[in-house]
Design a protein around this motif. Sequence first.
Motif, PDB file in Angstrom:
ATOM      1  N   THR A  38       1.150  12.503   2.406  1.00 36.09           N
ATOM      2  CA  THR A  38       2.158  11.909   3.274  1.00 36.09           C
ATOM      3  C   THR A  38       2.174  12.643   4.602  1.00 36.09           C
ATOM      4  OG1 THR A  38       4.480  11.282   3.475  1.00 36.09           O
ATOM      5  CG2 THR A  38       4.036  13.386   2.437  1.00 36.09           C
ATOM      6  N   ARG A  39       2.597  11.934   5.647  1.00 29.16           N
ATOM      7  CA  ARG A  39       2.730  12.600   6.946  1.00 29.16           C
ATOM      8  C   ARG A  39       4.169  13.004   7.211  1.00 29.16           C
ATOM      9  NH1 ARG A  39      -1.321   8.983   9.287  1.00 29.16           N
ATOM     10  NH2 ARG A  39      -3.251  10.178   9.276  1.00 29.16           N
ATOM     11  N   ASP A  40       5.120  12.368   6.529  1.00 33.32           N
ATOM     12  CA  ASP A  40       6.486  12.806   6.770  1.00 33.32           C
ATOM     13  C   ASP A  40       6.871  13.891   5.779  1.00 33.32           C
ATOM     14  OD1 ASP A  40       8.203   9.907   5.322  1.00 33.32           O
ATOM     15  OD2 ASP A  40       6.466  11.055   4.683  1.00 33.32           O
ATOM     16  N   PHE A  41       8.114  14.285   5.753  1.00 29.53           N
ATOM     17  CA  PHE A  41       8.559  15.397   4.922  1.00 29.53           C
ATOM     18  C   PHE A  41       9.777  14.918   4.139  1.00 29.53           C
ATOM     19  CE2 PHE A  41       9.119  19.217   3.029  1.00 29.53           C
ATOM     20  CZ  PHE A  41       9.075  20.398   3.766  1.00 29.53           C
ATOM     21  N   PRO A  42       9.532  14.293   2.975  1.00 32.77           N
ATOM     22  CA  PRO A  42      10.669  13.771   2.201  1.00 32.77           C
ATOM     23  C   PRO A  42      11.671  14.864   1.853  1.00 32.77           C
ATOM     24  CG  PRO A  42       8.569  13.004   1.293  1.00 32.77           C
ATOM     25  CD  PRO A  42       8.257  14.069   2.300  1.00 32.77           C
ATOM     26  N   THR A  74      18.936  -9.001   0.271  1.00 32.11           N
ATOM     27  CA  THR A  74      18.927  -8.968   1.731  1.00 32.11           C
ATOM     28  C   THR A  74      18.483  -7.579   2.164  1.00 32.11           C
ATOM     29  OG1 THR A  74      20.654 -10.638   1.885  1.00 32.11           O
ATOM     30  CG2 THR A  74      20.359  -9.202   3.788  1.00 32.11           C
ATOM     31  N   VAL A  75      17.359  -7.539   2.880  1.00 34.07           N
ATOM     32  CA  VAL A  75      16.698  -6.262   3.171  1.00 34.07           C
ATOM     33  C   VAL A  75      16.609  -6.041   4.682  1.00 34.07           C
ATOM     34  CG1 VAL A  75      14.564  -4.933   2.851  1.00 34.07           C
ATOM     35  CG2 VAL A  75      15.347  -6.509   1.060  1.00 34.07           C
ATOM     36  N   VAL A  76      16.954  -4.839   5.104  1.00 29.51           N
ATOM     37  CA  VAL A  76      16.835  -4.454   6.509  1.00 29.51           C
ATOM     38  C   VAL A  76      15.458  -3.846   6.730  1.00 29.51           C
ATOM     39  CG1 VAL A  76      17.743  -2.964   8.329  1.00 29.51           C
ATOM     40  CG2 VAL A  76      19.287  -3.931   6.614  1.00 29.51           C
ATOM     41  N   HIS A  77      14.780  -4.266   7.783  1.00 34.46           N
ATOM     42  CA  HIS A  77      13.481  -3.681   8.125  1.00 34.46           C
ATOM     43  C   HIS A  77      13.712  -2.321   8.767  1.00 34.46           C
ATOM     44  CE1 HIS A  77       9.970  -2.794  10.579  1.00 34.46           C
ATOM     45  NE2 HIS A  77       9.281  -3.624   9.827  1.00 34.46           N
ATOM     46  N   ILE A  78      13.230  -1.291   8.124  1.00 35.59           N
ATOM     47  CA  ILE A  78      13.346   0.061   8.674  1.00 35.59           C
ATOM     48  C   ILE A  78      11.991   0.422   9.240  1.00 35.59           C
ATOM     49  CG2 ILE A  78      13.817   2.476   8.123  1.00 35.59           C
ATOM     50  CD1 ILE A  78      15.964   1.559   6.391  1.00 35.59           C
ATOM     51  N   ASP A  79      11.978   0.850  10.506  1.00 33.94           N
ATOM     52  CA  ASP A  79      10.713   0.983  11.226  1.00 33.94           C
ATOM     53  C   ASP A  79       9.660   1.812  10.528  1.00 33.94           C
ATOM     54  OD1 ASP A  79      12.140   0.745  14.518  1.00 33.94           O
ATOM     55  OD2 ASP A  79      10.901  -0.680  13.390  1.00 33.94           O
ATOM     56  N   ASP A  80       9.976   2.997  10.118  1.00 38.42           N
ATOM     57  CA  ASP A  80       8.931   3.782   9.454  1.00 38.42           C
ATOM     58  C   ASP A  80       9.155   3.792   7.948  1.00 38.42           C
ATOM     59  OD1 ASP A  80      10.259   7.134  10.056  1.00 38.42           O
ATOM     60  OD2 ASP A  80      11.199   5.263   9.429  1.00 38.42           O
ATOM     61  N   GLY A 109       0.799  -1.213   0.000  1.00 37.04           N
ATOM     62  CA  GLY A 109       0.000   0.000   0.000  1.00 37.04           C
ATOM     63  C   GLY A 109       0.831   1.261   0.000  1.00 37.04           C
ATOM     64  N   GLY A 110       2.078   1.116   0.452  1.00 37.69           N
ATOM     65  CA  GLY A 110       2.878   2.326   0.568  1.00 37.69           C
ATOM     66  C   GLY A 110       2.603   3.016   1.883  1.00 37.69           C
ATOM     67  N   ARG A 111       3.429   3.972   2.227  1.00 40.05           N
ATOM     68  CA  ARG A 111       3.324   4.629   3.514  1.00 40.05           C
ATOM     69  C   ARG A 111       2.305   5.759   3.474  1.00 40.05           C
ATOM     70  NH1 ARG A 111       8.846   5.983   5.058  1.00 40.05           N
ATOM     71  NH2 ARG A 111       8.697   7.115   3.127  1.00 40.05           N
ATOM     72  N   ARG A 112       2.101   6.307   2.273  1.00 36.72           N
ATOM     73  CA  ARG A 112       1.257   7.486   2.175  1.00 36.72           C
ATOM     74  C   ARG A 112      -0.162   7.151   2.599  1.00 36.72           C
ATOM     75  NH1 ARG A 112      -1.791   5.515  -1.119  1.00 36.72           N
ATOM     76  NH2 ARG A 112      -1.311   3.697  -2.288  1.00 36.72           N
ATOM     77  N   ARG A 113      -0.595   7.806   3.552  1.00 41.35           N
ATOM     78  CA  ARG A 113      -1.958   7.658   4.051  1.00 41.35           C
ATOM     79  C   ARG A 113      -2.269   8.937   4.751  1.00 41.35           C
ATOM     80  NH1 ARG A 113      -3.149   4.870   0.450  1.00 41.35           N
ATOM     81  NH2 ARG A 113      -3.152   2.608   0.558  1.00 41.35           N
ATOM     82  N   GLY A 114      -3.300   8.971   5.349  1.00 39.24           N
ATOM     83  CA  GLY A 114      -3.769  10.243   5.892  1.00 39.24           C
ATOM     84  C   GLY A 114      -4.999  10.447   5.092  1.00 39.24           C
ATOM     85  N   ASP A 115      -6.099  10.614   5.749  1.00 40.94           N
ATOM     86  CA  ASP A 115      -7.325  10.824   5.009  1.00 40.94           C
ATOM     87  C   ASP A 115      -7.412  12.288   4.681  1.00 40.94           C
ATOM     88  OD1 ASP A 115      -8.424   8.593   7.423  1.00 40.94           O
ATOM     89  OD2 ASP A 115      -8.097   8.095   5.314  1.00 40.94           O
ATOM     90  N   ALA A 116      -7.540  12.554   3.432  1.00 39.86           N
ATOM     91  CA  ALA A 116      -7.522  13.947   3.043  1.00 39.86           C
ATOM     92  C   ALA A 116      -8.939  14.467   2.906  1.00 39.86           C
ATOM     93  CB  ALA A 116      -6.786  14.097   1.729  1.00 39.86           C
ATOM     94  N   PRO A 117      -9.190  15.648   3.415  1.00 37.04           N
ATOM     95  CA  PRO A 117     -10.494  16.257   3.191  1.00 37.04           C
ATOM     96  C   PRO A 117     -10.687  16.456   1.690  1.00 37.04           C
ATOM     97  CG  PRO A 117      -9.206  17.512   4.801  1.00 37.04           C
ATOM     98  CD  PRO A 117      -8.298  16.480   4.231  1.00 37.04           C
ATOM     99  N   PRO A 118     -11.896  16.274   1.223  1.00 31.54           N
ATOM    100  CA  PRO A 118     -12.108  16.375  -0.227  1.00 31.54           C
ATOM    101  C   PRO A 118     -11.695  17.750  -0.749  1.00 31.54           C
ATOM    102  CG  PRO A 118     -14.201  16.083   0.948  1.00 31.54           C
ATOM    103  CD  PRO A 118     -13.115  15.995   1.953  1.00 31.54           C
TER     104      PRO A 118
END
Lengths: 202, 248, 85
Positions: free
Chosen positions: A29-33, B76-82, A10-19
């Motif tokens: 995304t919740r983090d800041f790439p 070989t993959v390391v599990h990264i928490d976030d 699914g990927g990390r991106r989540r967060g329910d966005a208001p329409p």
Amino acid sequence: MPPIISRGFGGRRRGDAPPGRVPPGQYVTRDFPVLSAGPTPRTPLERWDFSVTGEVDEPRRWTWEEFRALPAEEVTADIHCVTKWTKLDTVWRGVSVDTLLEGIGTAAGYVIQFSDGGYTTNLPLADVRGGKAWVVFGYGGGPLEPQHGGPARMLVPHLYFWKSAKWVRGLRLQAADEPGFWEVNGYHNYGDPWREQRYWGD
Amino acid sequence: MAGTTVLGRLTWQAATVAGVAAETPRVTTIAFDVPGWPGHQAGQHVDVRLTAADGYQAERSYSIASAPGGTRVELTVVHIDDGEVSPYLTGELRRGDQIELRGPVGGYFVWAPGDGGPLLLAAGGSGVAPLMAMVRLRAAAGSAVDTRLLVSSRSWEEIIYREELERLAGGRLTVVHTLTASAPPGWAGYARRVDAGMLAQVGPGPAERPRVYVCGPTPFVEAVAEALVGLGHQPQAIKTERFGPTGS
Amino acid sequence: MDELMLDGNAAGGVLGEVFAVEMTTATMMCGGCGAAGPVGAMHLFRGAGIVLRCPQCDNALVKITEGGGRMWFDFGGMQTLEIPM
């Protein structure tokens, strides 16, 4: 060949966005790439300055102390990166470009943002006036970190975020448009996320 | 000699999970069957692409840990928490699942027995993966090239491939461990970050003109490369593969 | 030291989609300072696209952008590319 869907991914991106908050093709995304076209510049504040140059009646320049003495405001904005992540409600502190350009005499139609390390990006001058753009030095309640563009970067949230130059050192006003670092290499000259203007011809 | 080969353009290929094995509590090796795999060289990597049902995609690069052979590719993959990709690869993937790979990539960071030595291999955490491909190839080929493998791990339990390295070590393959976070009682080995003194002791020295490969998180690679140059090794003889800040 | 920086090796996959020869062992000569070295040893940054920079002078040798079914290459910062065949 269409890509293979990987079961359960699914990927990390989540967060329910208001329409209505998420432009087409974007994922919240919740983090800041941290993305960068080059090494993180490390200009000491004693050497830092911000300039408004080019086709203006009088060029302007501020040292860090002078810049920090200008009226500043808190800005909350959603930001949209062309690499498809969107971050909602980011909080910045900075000086409005309207303040920097107040009273300036110019017939220029375009502005080039230029940064330490050589990065540039171009905009119509109208897109940084009227409360649409800031030079920000604070993020999330603290000083803007170098990896995110500190000591100061541009914030132009109505366009894709490559149009907000990190490590900005000035604005050059010009009558002629001048495609910047990424605009010469496939990225759209204007970059409106709501019309999904990512690449040339979009 | 490992170098430029005419390949044909790379494309994304289907890879099916053939097996999943834990190396350490946080590190997993996934074996993929890739029909039509053209073979690879030790040290090369693949780009992995995952596509979600709604079209969202993520791409990462992983070094191939297996020695060349057949259509089997082990990562070989390391599990990264976030992390976004590693929890999926290490925690969700099952035999029969499919992902996409692009590769093999990289003729620069490769070694084959014909390239000779002596070899100095320096690994930071999961950076040991491409170097393990080299060590496995060396063993399979019956090579006697003088090889020093220096592995930096946080603790004894987190040493990847620890038992296999114990079995392979000997003759002209020397394996040296350093533990940076904690050491078992009675540990008499190195217990600090890799530095010039350690590298000088592990050797070989610059006069022997070793081929050097350094792989791991970017800060590790930078520190080791700088230390080696400080010891007199030629920068051009040091090949680096930086994994980025987290080493993922 | 820039934690985000990778080696040019990491661009091998993208380059390999377009070039039918192994590119990480190709040699690039910098248009800025003249230094020459293998692509695999260039400094790689990921921004909105990939940038390969000269390890000696940080000059952007190559920019690679990908999207919407197209790829773009800017080799303007590079003087010469030598590909062993």
